[in-house]
Scaffold this motif. Structure first.
Motif, short mmCIF file in Angstrom:
data_model
loop_
_atom_site.label_atom_id
_atom_site.label_comp_id
_atom_site.label_asym_id
_atom_site.label_seq_id
_atom_site.Cartn_x
_atom_site.Cartn_y
_atom_site.Cartn_z
N ASP A 57 8.96 5.57 6.10
CA ASP A 57 9.84 4.54 5.54
C ASP A 57 9.81 4.52 4.02
OD1 ASP A 57 10.65 3.69 8.05
OD2 ASP A 57 8.98 2.28 8.22
N PHE A 58 8.67 4.88 3.44
CA PHE A 58 8.53 4.72 1.99
C PHE A 58 8.40 6.04 1.24
CE2 PHE A 58 7.43 0.68 3.79
CZ PHE A 58 7.97 -0.24 2.91
N GLY A 59 8.41 7.15 1.96
CA GLY A 59 8.51 8.45 1.31
C GLY A 59 7.27 8.93 0.60
N TRP A 60 6.09 8.40 0.94
CA TRP A 60 4.90 8.95 0.31
C TRP A 60 4.41 10.18 1.08
CZ3 TRP A 60 0.39 8.84 3.25
CH2 TRP A 60 0.30 7.90 4.28
N ASN A 61 3.66 11.03 0.39
CA ASN A 61 3.28 12.35 0.90
C ASN A 61 1.91 12.31 1.58
OD1 ASN A 61 2.73 15.05 1.36
ND2 ASN A 61 3.32 15.72 -0.69
N LYS A 62 1.87 12.55 2.88
CA LYS A 62 0.60 12.51 3.60
C LYS A 62 -0.40 13.55 3.10
CE LYS A 62 2.36 10.67 8.00
NZ LYS A 62 2.51 10.92 9.46
N ASP A 63 0.08 14.63 2.51
CA ASP A 63 -0.82 15.66 2.00
C ASP A 63 -1.66 15.15 0.83
OD1 ASP A 63 -0.01 17.53 3.85
OD2 ASP A 63 1.51 18.42 2.55
N ASN A 64 -1.19 14.08 0.18
CA ASN A 64 -1.94 13.53 -0.94
C ASN A 64 -2.88 12.40 -0.54
OD1 ASN A 64 -0.77 15.27 -2.83
ND2 ASN A 64 0.99 13.90 -3.16
N PHE A 65 -2.75 11.91 0.69
CA PHE A 65 -3.68 10.92 1.24
C PHE A 65 -4.86 11.70 1.80
CE2 PHE A 65 -4.18 7.38 4.69
CZ PHE A 65 -5.38 6.97 4.09
N ILE A 66 -5.89 11.89 0.98
CA ILE A 66 -6.92 12.86 1.33
C ILE A 66 -8.25 12.25 1.76
CG2 ILE A 66 -5.89 14.60 -0.20
CD1 ILE A 66 -8.05 14.05 -2.24
N ALA A 67 -8.47 10.94 1.53
CA ALA A 67 -9.80 10.40 1.84
C ALA A 67 -9.74 8.91 2.10
CB ALA A 67 -10.76 10.69 0.68
N LEU A 68 -10.74 8.42 2.81
CA LEU A 68 -10.98 6.99 2.95
C LEU A 68 -12.47 6.73 2.89
CD1 LEU A 68 -12.12 6.36 6.07
CD2 LEU A 68 -9.73 6.71 6.64
N GLN A 69 -12.82 5.47 2.67
CA GLN A 69 -14.23 5.11 2.51
C GLN A 69 -14.50 3.79 3.23
OE1 GLN A 69 -17.10 3.79 -1.22
NE2 GLN A 69 -15.61 5.42 -1.59
N ALA A 70 -15.61 3.74 3.98
CA ALA A 70 -15.95 2.55 4.75
C ALA A 70 -17.47 2.50 4.94
CB ALA A 70 -15.24 2.55 6.10
N PRO A 71 -18.02 1.32 5.28
CA PRO A 71 -19.47 1.20 5.45
C PRO A 71 -19.98 1.88 6.72
CG PRO A 71 -18.45 -0.94 4.98
CD PRO A 71 -17.36 0.02 5.32
N ILE A 116 0.84 -1.20 0.00
CA ILE A 116 0.00 0.00 0.00
C ILE A 116 0.88 1.25 0.00
CG2 ILE A 116 -1.66 1.35 1.34
CD1 ILE A 116 -2.87 -1.27 2.32
N ALA A 117 1.93 1.23 0.82
CA ALA A 117 2.84 2.37 0.88
C ALA A 117 3.51 2.60 -0.47
CB ALA A 117 3.89 2.15 1.97
N GLU A 118 3.92 1.52 -1.13
CA GLU A 118 4.54 1.65 -2.46
C GLU A 118 3.54 2.16 -3.48
OE1 GLU A 118 6.09 -2.23 -3.11
OE2 GLU A 118 7.92 -1.88 -1.94
N ALA A 119 2.28 1.73 -3.35
CA ALA A 119 1.24 2.24 -4.24
C ALA A 119 1.03 3.74 -4.00
CB ALA A 119 -0.06 1.48 -4.01
N PHE A 120 1.02 4.16 -2.75
CA PHE A 120 0.87 5.58 -2.43
C PHE A 120 2.03 6.39 -3.01
CE2 PHE A 120 -1.98 5.54 1.64
CZ PHE A 120 -3.03 5.06 0.87
N ALA A 121 3.25 5.86 -2.89
CA ALA A 121 4.41 6.56 -3.45
C ALA A 121 4.25 6.73 -4.96
CB ALA A 121 5.69 5.80 -3.13
#
Length: 523
Positions: free
Chosen positions: A271-285, A225-230
């Motif tokens: 650890d994987f260098g992805w940008n938290k500013d681009n993690f903007i949403a999640l979805q759940a029931p 998931i972290a690599e996908a985010f990167a």
């Protein structure tokens, strides 16, 4: 052309702190320009100014703010799971939703094998060209992860294009590899006829924990998931997506085996260098029965609360289809004025069948399970037995017996089919009765629930009072940003809009009373 595209791919990149190389496909500049030229829409994506201006015209519909992008979103979203261009009512429903102030549309690359995105793209093009809405006023959400197939046997040429994947079963595969995500984003942009997705989500990555072809532990899944985010950071930089997130059926329930911790996921950014500013949403029931998303537990805060503290916008889905007590519960009732079913006449039809009569009570407790059992097991078994009987009769030397059997077989087949339909209707009736009772009790517990009767009666006719209550309940939570509702019919839009407009009646006190309803607790 392939050689030109290849030059735009980087080979391997190692991010600071990464425990291994990652393949980061830099998407083709040529392809991006082609999509931009194909798009006839003014404006490339949602903007703070555009979304705010649109919702300003619909003051009666609740709205929320996606903090990391300053977009204004309607708290009611158009869920596009089963929509397509062949159904005129789907187009009417989407147009009605947009005209009512809904500016969020949620779809996925695998919905209808792309039919959902194609439908949305076609409909929005009409709306934009007529000047009824601009591209910068609507928030488009799509997802990827499921590897779709339209054939009984999974085509190996599809899997050959995905470097790594998880085989869930013979007809279900999943991947979040960057190369797969790149192709899925490209397809989504082409079908939606836009040059940019506002939000792109990894769709149910926890499914990969059930892989049969490889070992998937949570450490490996969090790393992927972290690599996908990167990689998705790269897509944000290139302008193909506005931000990313996760759609999950497990992130909100710490007690499940496939639970993914938001806190653990956020730690991987270092650890994987992805940008938290681009993690903007999640979805759940979230619905009347499934409330884990918004319910704090002794072990920690509810996911919706934790997400909001981290600036992550919360979408919810399945407001009308709960999974509770080992069953699928459809939160729908047709209202007292539209129900015309004589349950006693239905029950009398089953007296001649001893086996089904004895098991009818058990079957009726779960309409979906009963219908699946009848359609997938009972009828196929009957057809198989009839084929064997027909083969045996054809080998008989008694012509009179053969004629009798051959005449009886189609009659029996039709009677069996009719019987299963009647049983399904009986099970539906039982479900409707329970939902009518739940609707009545909820109305007594909380008079501020939207209703089609009494002092709180809304001006528009309500098709399903229980559905409106469930949507109203979900929208009312302050930590919830947007509730995605499947609105394939104009009547569904009417119910959902009425529910959203009435959501401001429910405060923390009312929500607490609703959560203690005995029928929701199984007492």
């Amino acid at each position: 052309m392939s050689a030109m595209l290849a030059r735009h791919w980087t080979a391997l990149r190692t991010a600071p702190g990464c425990r291994g190389p990652r393949l980061i496909p830099a998407f083709s500049v040529w392809r991006a320009r082609t999509i931009r030229l194909q798009s006839t829409i003014a404006g490339q994506s949602a903007t703070a100014e555009g979304t705010a201006a649109f919702l300003a015209r619909h003051a009666d519909l609740p709205r929320s703010t996606l903090a990391k992008r300053d977009w204004t979103l309607s708290k009611l979203g158009f869920g596009a799971y089963r929509v397509h261009s062949q159904a005129p009512e789907h187009r009417e429903a989407l147009l009605q939703a947009l005209n009512s102030g809904v500016n969020v549309i949620d779809t996925s690359s695998h919905f209808g094998y792309g039919a959902s995105e194609t439908f949305i793209g076609e409909t929005l093009q009409e709306v934009f060209k007529r000047g009824e809405m601009r591209r910068d006023q609507v928030v488009l959400v799509s997802k990827a992860g499921f590897i779709p197939t339209t054939t009984p046997e999974f085509p190996q040429e599809v899997l050959g294009k995905v470097p790594t994947y998880a085989k869930i079963n013979d007809l279900s595969y999943h991947s979040i590899h960057p190369k797969f995500l790149e192709s899925q984003i490209t397809g989504s942009l082409e079908r939606l006829r836009v040059s940019k997705l506002d939000i792109f989500m990894l769709n149910n990555p926890e499914r990969m924990l059930g892989a049969r072809n490889t070992s998937y532990g949570k450490v490996r899944l969090l790393q992927e998931i972290a690599e996908a985010f990167a990689y998705l950071d790269h897509e944000v930089q290139q302008g193909r997506i506005g931000g990313y997130g996760i759609c999950s059926n497990a992130m909100h329930i710490p007690t499940t085996e496939d639970y993914l911790s938001l806190k653990a996921l956020l730690k991987t950014a270092n650890d994987f260098g992805w940008n938290k500013d681009n993690f903007i949403a999640l979805q759940a029931p979230l619905n009347l029965f499934e409330r884990d998303l918004v319910t704090d537990a002794p072990a920690g805060k509810a996911l919706a609360h934790e997400a909001k503290e981290n600036g992550i916008f919360v979408f919810t889905n399945r407001p009308l289809n709960a999974i509770a007590r080992g069953q699928i519960i459809t939160l729908e009732n047709k209202g007292h004025l539209t129900r015309q079913v004589d349950d006693e006449s239905l029950a009398n039809k089953f007296n001649w069948s001893e086996i089904l009569s004895e098991n009818l009570a058990q079957l009726s407790t779960n309409y979906f399970a009963a219908k699946h059992f009848l359609d997938r097991q009972v009828l196929p078994a009957i057809d198989n037995d009839l084929r064997l009987l027909e083969e045996s009769a054809n080998q008989s030397t008694e012509s009179d017996d053969v004629a009798t059997v051959m005449k009886w077989i189609p009659t029996y087949r039709e009677e069996a089919k009719a019987l299963t339909q009647e049983i399904a209707a009986f099970c539906q009736l039982d479900s409707d009765k329970r939902n009518d009772e739940l609707n009545l009790v909820l109305g007594l517990i909380c008079p501020d629930f939207v209703s089609d009767v009494g002092p709180k009666k809304v001006a528009v006719p309500i098709g399903s009072p229980l559905s409106t209550k469930s949507i109203q309940y979900s929208v009312a939570h302050e930590d919830v940003g947007c509730v995605l509702v499947g609105m394939r019919q104009p009547a569904y839009v009417t119910d959902a809009v009425a529910a959203a407009q009435a959501s401001t009646r429910l405060g923390k006190k009312e929500l607490g009373l609703i959560a203690q309803c005995p029928l929701l607790l199984g007492e």
